[in-house]
Write a protein that holds these residues in place. Sequence first.
Motif, short mmCIF file in Angstrom:
data_model
loop_
_atom_site.label_atom_id
_atom_site.label_comp_id
_atom_site.label_asym_id
_atom_site.label_seq_id
_atom_site.Cartn_x
_atom_site.Cartn_y
_atom_site.Cartn_z
N GLY A 247 -9.66 -8.81 -3.17
CA GLY A 247 -10.80 -7.95 -3.34
C GLY A 247 -11.12 -7.05 -2.17
N SER A 248 -10.29 -7.03 -1.15
CA SER A 248 -10.56 -6.20 0.02
C SER A 248 -9.77 -4.90 -0.07
N SER A 249 -10.00 -4.02 0.86
CA SER A 249 -9.27 -2.75 0.92
C SER A 249 -8.54 -2.62 2.25
N HIS A 250 -8.04 -3.75 2.77
CA HIS A 250 -7.31 -3.71 4.02
C HIS A 250 -6.23 -4.78 4.02
N VAL A 251 -5.35 -4.70 5.00
CA VAL A 251 -4.29 -5.67 5.19
C VAL A 251 -4.27 -6.05 6.66
N ARG A 252 -4.08 -7.32 6.93
CA ARG A 252 -3.97 -7.80 8.30
C ARG A 252 -2.49 -8.04 8.62
N LEU A 253 -2.07 -7.62 9.80
CA LEU A 253 -0.68 -7.71 10.21
C LEU A 253 -0.57 -8.44 11.54
N LEU A 254 0.40 -9.33 11.63
CA LEU A 254 0.73 -9.99 12.89
C LEU A 254 2.23 -9.82 13.08
N ASN A 255 2.60 -9.01 14.07
CA ASN A 255 3.99 -8.62 14.27
C ASN A 255 4.55 -9.31 15.51
N CYS A 256 5.51 -10.19 15.30
CA CYS A 256 6.14 -10.92 16.40
C CYS A 256 7.53 -10.35 16.67
N GLY A 257 7.54 -9.20 17.34
CA GLY A 257 8.81 -8.59 17.72
C GLY A 257 9.61 -8.01 16.59
N HIS A 258 8.99 -7.79 15.44
CA HIS A 258 9.70 -7.32 14.25
C HIS A 258 9.54 -5.80 14.11
N PRO A 259 10.49 -5.15 13.42
CA PRO A 259 10.33 -3.72 13.15
C PRO A 259 9.01 -3.44 12.43
N PRO A 260 8.30 -2.37 12.82
CA PRO A 260 6.98 -2.10 12.23
C PRO A 260 7.09 -1.69 10.77
N PRO A 261 6.19 -2.18 9.93
CA PRO A 261 6.22 -1.79 8.52
C PRO A 261 5.78 -0.34 8.33
N LEU A 262 6.06 0.17 7.15
CA LEU A 262 5.65 1.53 6.79
C LEU A 262 4.58 1.45 5.70
N LEU A 263 3.55 2.26 5.85
CA LEU A 263 2.47 2.33 4.87
C LEU A 263 2.47 3.72 4.24
N VAL A 264 2.50 3.74 2.91
CA VAL A 264 2.45 5.00 2.17
C VAL A 264 1.07 5.12 1.55
N HIS A 265 0.31 6.13 1.99
CA HIS A 265 -1.03 6.35 1.49
C HIS A 265 -1.14 7.81 1.04
N ARG A 266 -1.24 8.00 -0.28
CA ARG A 266 -1.36 9.34 -0.86
C ARG A 266 -0.26 10.27 -0.37
N GLY A 267 0.95 9.75 -0.35
CA GLY A 267 2.11 10.55 0.03
C GLY A 267 2.36 10.66 1.52
N GLU A 268 1.45 10.17 2.33
CA GLU A 268 1.63 10.22 3.78
C GLU A 268 2.21 8.91 4.28
N ILE A 269 3.17 9.03 5.21
CA ILE A 269 3.86 7.86 5.75
C ILE A 269 3.28 7.54 7.13
N ARG A 270 2.96 6.27 7.31
CA ARG A 270 2.42 5.82 8.59
C ARG A 270 3.22 4.62 9.08
N VAL A 271 3.71 4.70 10.31
CA VAL A 271 4.43 3.58 10.93
C VAL A 271 3.40 2.69 11.62
N LEU A 272 3.30 1.44 11.18
CA LEU A 272 2.25 0.54 11.65
C LEU A 272 2.72 -0.25 12.87
N GLU A 273 2.74 0.43 14.01
CA GLU A 273 3.08 -0.22 15.27
C GLU A 273 1.95 -1.15 15.68
N PRO A 274 2.28 -2.33 16.22
CA PRO A 274 1.22 -3.25 16.67
C PRO A 274 0.49 -2.69 17.89
N THR A 275 -0.81 -2.95 17.98
CA THR A 275 -1.57 -2.46 19.13
C THR A 275 -1.20 -3.21 20.40
#
Length: 377
Positions: A247-275
Motif C-alpha cells: 500500500g505504499s508508494s516507495h521502495v526501500r533498497l539496501l545495496n551490499c556492493g551490488h550493481p545499482p538497480p534501474l528505475l523506470v518512471h514515466r519513460g525516464e531511467i534512473r540509476v539508483l546508486e546507494p547514498t
Amino acid sequence: MMHFVITPGRPRRRRPPYGGRWDPALLSPVILTVLIAALAFSTPREIAVSRLLPAAPALAAAMWPVLPTMLLGTFCLLVMIGLSFVYTDLGTPYTVAAIAAVTLAAAYASHVRLQREETLFHVRLVADAAQKVLLRPLPPLVADIEIESLYLAAQEQARIGGDFYEAADTPYGVRLLIGDVRGKGLPAVGAAAAVVSSFREAAYDEPDLRGIIHRLETSITRHSATFPAQDLPEHFATALLAEIPHGSSHVRLLNCGHPPPLLVHRGEIRVLEPTAPSPPLNLATLIGDRYCVDTVAFAPGDQLLLYTDGVTETRDRTGEFFPLPDWMRRQGPAPPRELLDRLHRDLLHYSGGRLDDDIAALVAVRCPNTRAQEHPA
C-alpha cells in the motif's frame, strides 16, 4: 537434505539422441555405406573403393546404439561378399576382416558412449532439481507486484551457478533479493544456496532490511567456515535487498556492493546508486558492518530492474561493456516478460553468443489494485 534414489529393478528410460529431436545427421552412416557400395560396383577394380567400407560402422558408433551399428557392419560385410562375385581379385578376405574388426570395436564404443550419455543425463536431472531448489520459479504476481526473472549460465550446458534471486510476500511487504557469489563451480553454488535459504526464513522474521542482511552475513560466514576454500575470498557475495511495503508508494533498497538497480518512471531511467556503500556479504568483519537503507519513490506502473554484474560486464568484440541504461531508454513501455526476453536476445547478440559470466535479472512492476488498500502504510 535431498536424496535422489534410483530404484533397483525399475526399467531405465534412455534419453533419445539429440534431445529426442530428429537430426538428418543420423542418416550419414547409411548414406556413406550406399555411396561407397555404389562407387565400388561402378568403378574399376584397381581403385578399390570397397576398402572404405569399414568407415561406415565406425561413423555409426558415434551416433547409433549397439544393435544398429552391428547391423550396419553386417550389411557392409554382405556388400563386400557381393563384390567378390563381380571382382575375383579384390583382396576380399583382408577387407572382410577389417570390416569385422571395426564393427566389433564400433559396437563396444557405442556401448561406452551410451553409458556415459545416460550418466550425464542423470547428472543433469539432479542439476535441474538443484536449480529448482536454489532458483525456484517465481510467481508472476506477488501481492500487487508483477515479477519476472531471467537466468543465463555462462556455460551452455550449465544448470546452476553463483548468481541467485528470490522474492517473498511478507507481512512487511514484498521483499526481493538478488546477488552474485564471487567465483564459479560448486563452492559458489553452495554459498549461493546458503544465502538464499537464509533469506527465505529471515524475510518473514526480520522487520528491518538490516536484520535480514545480518542473518545473510551470518549464514555465508558459517558456510565459509564449514566449507573453506583455498581462495578465501571465494565465498564473498554482493547482494541487493528491495522492500516494497504493501500500500505504499516507495521502495526501500539496501545495496551490499551490488550493481545499482534501474528505475523506470514515466519513460525516464534512473540509476539508483546507494547514498553510502554497504559491505558485501562475508566482508563485514574486514570493512565494517554499517548498512545504508535508501528510500525511493515507486509509483504504480513503475518498473524496477535488478540484475547481476554479468549483464553490465558483457562485452562486444571491441571490448565495450553492454550499455544497460542506454539500452533501457530505447525499449519504451514493455511488460516484464517481454523486457527480459529482449534483454536475453540483445545480450547474446551483443556478445556474439558467448557469455563470460552468469547472468540473473529481476523486473518488478507495481500494479494498481485493491491490495494497496488492504495493507495501509
